[in-house]
Scaffold this motif. Structure first.
Motif, short mmCIF file in Angstrom:
data_model
loop_
_atom_site.label_atom_id
_atom_site.label_comp_id
_atom_site.label_asym_id
_atom_site.label_seq_id
_atom_site.Cartn_x
_atom_site.Cartn_y
_atom_site.Cartn_z
N THR A 55 -0.29 3.41 10.14
CA THR A 55 -1.56 3.86 10.71
C THR A 55 -2.67 3.84 9.66
N CYS A 56 -2.36 4.33 8.48
CA CYS A 56 -3.38 4.37 7.43
C CYS A 56 -3.84 2.95 7.07
N ASN A 59 -5.88 1.67 10.23
CA ASN A 59 -7.13 2.40 10.50
C ASN A 59 -8.11 2.39 9.33
N CYS A 60 -7.58 2.40 8.14
CA CYS A 60 -8.47 2.65 7.00
C CYS A 60 -8.39 1.63 5.88
N TYR A 61 -7.20 1.35 5.37
CA TYR A 61 -7.15 0.54 4.16
C TYR A 61 -7.63 -0.89 4.38
N SER A 66 -11.41 4.18 4.22
CA SER A 66 -10.52 5.34 4.30
C SER A 66 -11.31 6.64 4.39
N ALA A 67 -11.13 7.35 5.50
CA ALA A 67 -11.79 8.64 5.64
C ALA A 67 -11.27 9.62 4.60
N CYS A 68 -10.05 9.37 4.12
CA CYS A 68 -9.47 10.25 3.11
C CYS A 68 -10.28 10.24 1.82
N LEU A 130 -4.10 14.83 5.88
CA LEU A 130 -3.64 13.98 6.98
C LEU A 130 -4.60 14.15 8.16
N CYS A 131 -5.13 13.05 8.66
CA CYS A 131 -6.04 13.19 9.81
C CYS A 131 -5.21 13.34 11.09
N ALA A 134 -3.49 10.14 12.50
CA ALA A 134 -2.26 9.70 11.82
C ALA A 134 -1.07 10.54 12.28
S1 SF4 Z 1 -4.69 9.95 6.96
FE1 SF4 Z 1 -6.48 9.15 5.86
S2 SF4 Z 1 -6.01 6.99 5.39
FE2 SF4 Z 1 -4.58 7.72 6.99
S3 SF4 Z 1 -5.52 7.14 8.93
FE3 SF4 Z 1 -6.14 9.25 8.49
S4 SF4 Z 1 -8.10 9.06 7.41
FE4 SF4 Z 1 -7.11 7.06 7.35
#
Ligand code: SF4
Ligand code: SF4
Length: 210
Positions: A55-56, A59-61, A66-68, A130-131, A134
């Protein structure tokens, strides 16, 4: 350099300076002290990769959004810095000092480099963020996932929550005993965390089993 970067840089340099003055035997003792914590971190990293990795990545990488890592002032504990310095080579630490001295122009964490986080052992807040999306996806695939993650969050307290003697507190104390002070020493200067420690001592539960 903003206030956050200044605070981070001062703490990083302080930790490097003191550890450089400690004997190799002394540094080995510190590494032995953090070893159970590093074992826990490996478990968390493995669990995250197995359950949230896909998922990460999607969705992000892949989008590099990355929202993280999109906040410019992530909370770091003094122990985060100490652990990272103990586990890093001089080049990696020089790189951290370099980025902290440059203006942070993007809407991202100052520590986010081209290929990811520049820390060798990233801050605990980052490791355990952790969003909802995820967790939702991971729980659909494995309903036990949420309970297992909660168990890891509980175990995290055994290293960082001062209702008992914890390694995060001991690392601060090690530097304080040598005369160093940092605003990132939250276990010794956050009123909330000091209350947690005080209450536990008053109840007589301030023990390793606490
Ligand atoms: S936990 Fe962080 S990297 Fe993973 S999907 Fe959510 S925002 Fe993105
Ligand atoms: S310290 Fe590293 S993991 Fe944490 S937000 Fe910054 S780049 Fe991301």
């Amino acid at each position: 350099m903003n206030d956050y970067q200044k605070e981070q840089l001062e703490t990083l340099r302080m930790v490097r300076q003191h550890l450089a003055s400690v004997s190799e035997t002394g540094r080995e003792k510190l590494r032995a002290m953090i070893s159970p914590y590093l074992g826990f971190r490996s478990e968390v990293a493995d669990f995250s990769a197995a359950h949230f990795g896909e998922t990460c990545t999607r969705n992000c990488y892949e989008s590099k959004l990355s929202a993280c890592c999109s906040k410019d002032g992530i909370i770091t504990f003094f122990a985060d810095v100490a652990v990272n310095v103990l586990m890093s080579g001089a080049d990696a630490l020089d790189t951290l000092e370099d980025v902290l001295q440059k203006p942070n122009t993007g809407f991202k964490c100052v520590y986010l480099g081209e290929t990811g986080c520049l820390w060798q052992v990233k801050p605990i807040v980052c490791e355990m963020f952790l969003c909802d999306a995820a967790m939702r996806r991971a729980s659909e695939a494995d309903p036990a996932c949420e309970a297992e993650w909660k168990a890891l969050e509980t175990r995290k307290k055994g290293f960082a929550w001062p209702d008992r003697p914890v390694v995060f507190d001991a690392l601060e104390r090690f530097f304080m005993d040598a005369g160093y002070r940092s605003p990132l020493m939250y276990l010794h200067n956050s009123p909330g965390l000091l209350r947690v420690k005080q209450k536990s001592m008053e109840k007589g539960t301030y023990t390793h089993e606490g």
